[in-house]
Design an enzyme around this catalytic site. Structure first.
Site, mmCIF file in Angstrom:
data_model
loop_
_atom_site.group_PDB
_atom_site.id
_atom_site.type_symbol
_atom_site.label_atom_id
_atom_site.label_comp_id
_atom_site.label_asym_id
_atom_site.label_seq_id
_atom_site.Cartn_x
_atom_site.Cartn_y
_atom_site.Cartn_z
ATOM 1 N N HIS A 24 32.449 33.318 42.894
ATOM 2 C CA HIS A 24 32.697 32.296 41.860
ATOM 3 C C HIS A 24 31.747 31.104 41.990
ATOM 4 C CE1 HIS A 24 36.348 34.413 40.685
ATOM 5 N NE2 HIS A 24 36.698 34.453 41.965
ATOM 6 N N TYR A 63 41.893 30.763 50.249
ATOM 7 C CA TYR A 63 41.304 29.761 49.373
ATOM 8 C C TYR A 63 41.225 28.380 50.026
ATOM 9 C CZ TYR A 63 40.836 32.837 45.342
ATOM 10 O OH TYR A 63 40.439 33.835 44.493
ATOM 11 N N ASN A 96 42.190 35.332 36.527
ATOM 12 C CA ASN A 96 41.018 36.099 36.105
ATOM 13 C C ASN A 96 41.123 36.388 34.617
ATOM 14 O OD1 ASN A 96 39.738 36.265 38.610
ATOM 15 N ND2 ASN A 96 40.725 38.203 39.154
#
Length: 495
Positions: free
Chosen positions: A64, A347, A137
């Site tokens: 990303h 994350y 997504n």
């Protein structure tokens, strides 16, 4: 420029080539021998500028990395108080500030926007109970159900370790040996694999989440975001052309639309499943390679998302933004989806590496509501007063704290079985059931030919034995599909 201190003395060889500037003027004062010759270590401005330039890049995201971003707000349109007491969803008409970042997955920061790839869609809701993050997504399913495969899957979509260029052989070798990704591949190579604009994509939570209330009741849900302007996509030929002529096509499109007041909007929905329905479902509701049938679990509208403000500075507002599915406010929670559980660790850990341990103090990540957390102290980049002299340990009588009794997520799910380490592998018939349904939809919508033409070029350079295994892979969806792909490869120049 800041004038130099008069205490600095430069020792120069040879005459000055020009008069010394007036210290009060706007000229830059340089400690050097004029048009050439020596620079000196006491020229601190030169040293600082060069030293900062070498350090102004931070690690880009492993995935990303290429993204657009904007600010906006979310407004509740429908009453959902029967399934959650999350405060920012509790009242029709309530508005919450939002930050979003929409990205490709595999490419680097300088890569093209219009590649065939999944789009990641991160959202940060600045609620009055803290930050609520969603990491969605634009495809409704994922390529794996075992999180240990996540690094391998992404490496196979990136560059070959020897040639340093993307490699279709590596891509297909991974997928035929990890066949649970077939459903996501069918979506990726379908019409929605390349969006025409980020303003016209859908967003999916992919995982199963929960909505809950203070009394402990909860439901399982799937998140959906639908563009009010409709879905718009690009064909492969147009996408390839734009990749060469306008590699920042999607970034520009979103920025320019907002800049001229054409604010994109989406509607947020959920599919709802009661706990008693979960045990009767004909599939594993915690498996993110499956979708929930809409006929059985219809979409329920919650509200509208509007993007109406561009970043003031991209690095500060978007590049330093950090999102994690572990950021949840009371009333919203996770489920037993093991991939979601792994992401809840990965994350914030990536943000600690990329931005430092105090990344949540950066402007885009600071909650708009007061947050008191004196147990995370010190470290680089501390700018908030560091809680002064408050106790930095739990259960202090010097400054007692009251902890919320609200349920952040359900606490009475039953977890049974042995804890063991394993990696899913092998071919399972269940992995091809929903792809068959999707292939039937693709044919009914007249998109079968385009689907084949999207896949065929990626197989032209793949060696024969591996390519045959790819045909066998798609034959498990539908034998005629495998034959159509074989013929498409031949038309594209393959043997």
């Amino acid at each position: 420029m800041v004038p130099r201190s008069n205490s600095i003395v430069a020792i120069l060889v040879g005459p000055l080539s020009q008069p010394w500037p007036d210290p009060g003027s706007a000229q830059e004062i340089r400690l050097s021998s004029g048009n050439g010759g020596l620079a000196v270590l006491s020229d601190t401005q030169l040293i600082e500028v060069l030293a900062h330039f070498s350090r102004e890049r931070i690690p880009e995201r492993m995935v990303h990395a290429k993204a657009a971003g904007a600010f906006g707000f979310f407004e509740v349109l429908d009453d959902v108080s029967d399934i959650t007491d999350a405060h920012f969803l509790a009242q029709v008409g309530r508005k919450t500030d939002v930050l979003t970042r929409i990205s490709t997955v595999g490419g680097e920061k300088g890569s093209s926007d219009t590649v065939r790839d999944v789009r990641g869609w991160s959202l940060k809701f600045y609620t009055d109970e803290g930050n609520q993050d969603f990491v969605f997504n634009d495809l409704p399913v994922f390529f794996l159900r075992d999180p240990i495969k996540f690094p391998s899957m992404n490496r196979s979509h990136k560059k070959h370790p020897q040639t340093n260029v993307p490699d279709n052989t590596m891509f297909w070798d991974y997928h035929i040996n990890n066949p649970e990704g077939i459903h996501a591949l069918m979506h990726l190579f379908g019409q929605r694999g390349i969006p025409a604009s980020l303003r016209h994509i859908s967003g999916f939570g992919v995982h199963t989440y929960t909505l809950s209330k203070q009394d402990g009741s909860f439901v399982y849900i799937k998140w959906h975001i639908k563009p009010e302007g409709g879905i718009e996509t690009l064909d492969s030929a147009t996408a390839v052309k734009l990749a060469g002529t306008e590699p920042d096509y999607h970034v520009k499109d979103l920025f320019n639309a907002i800049d001229k007041g054409d604010f994109p909007t989406w509607l947020l929905y959920v599919q709802v499943m009661k706990p008693e329905e979960a045990s009767k479902a004909p599939f594993d509701i915690f498996d993110c390679t499956f979708t929930w049938p809409h006929a059985q679990f219809p979409l329920r509208r919650i509200g509208r998302l509007t993007l109406n403000r561009n970043p003031h500075n991209y690095f500060q507002d978007i590049e330093q933004a950090a999102f994690s599915p572990s950021n949840m406010v009371p009333g919203i929670g996770p489920s037993a989806d093991i991939v979601l559980q792994a992401r809840m660790f990965a994350y914030p850990d990536a943000a600690r590496y990329r931005l430092g341990p105090n990344y949540q103090l950066l402007p885009s990540n600071v909650p708009h509501s007061p947050v008191y957390n004196p147990y995370e102290r010190d470290g680089p980049g501390r700018t908030d007063g560091n809680y002064g002299g408050d106790p930095d340990y739990v259960r202090s009588s010097l400054r007692p704290m009251r902890f919320s009794a609200r349920h952040a997520f359900p606490t009475h799910e039953e977890w049974r079985g042995r804890v063991e380490i394993r990696s899913t592998g092998g071919v399972e018939e269940r992995d091809f059931e929903q792809p068959r349904i999707l292939w039937g939809l693709i044919r009914r919508e007249g998109e079968a030919g385009q689907f084949v033409e999207n896949i065929a070029p990626t197989l032209v350079g793949v060696e024969g034995a591996l390519r045959e295994r790819v045909y066998e892979y798609f034959a498990r969806v539908e034998p005629n599909l495998a034959q159509a792909i074989r013929e498409g490869v031949q038309r594209a120049g393959g043997k």
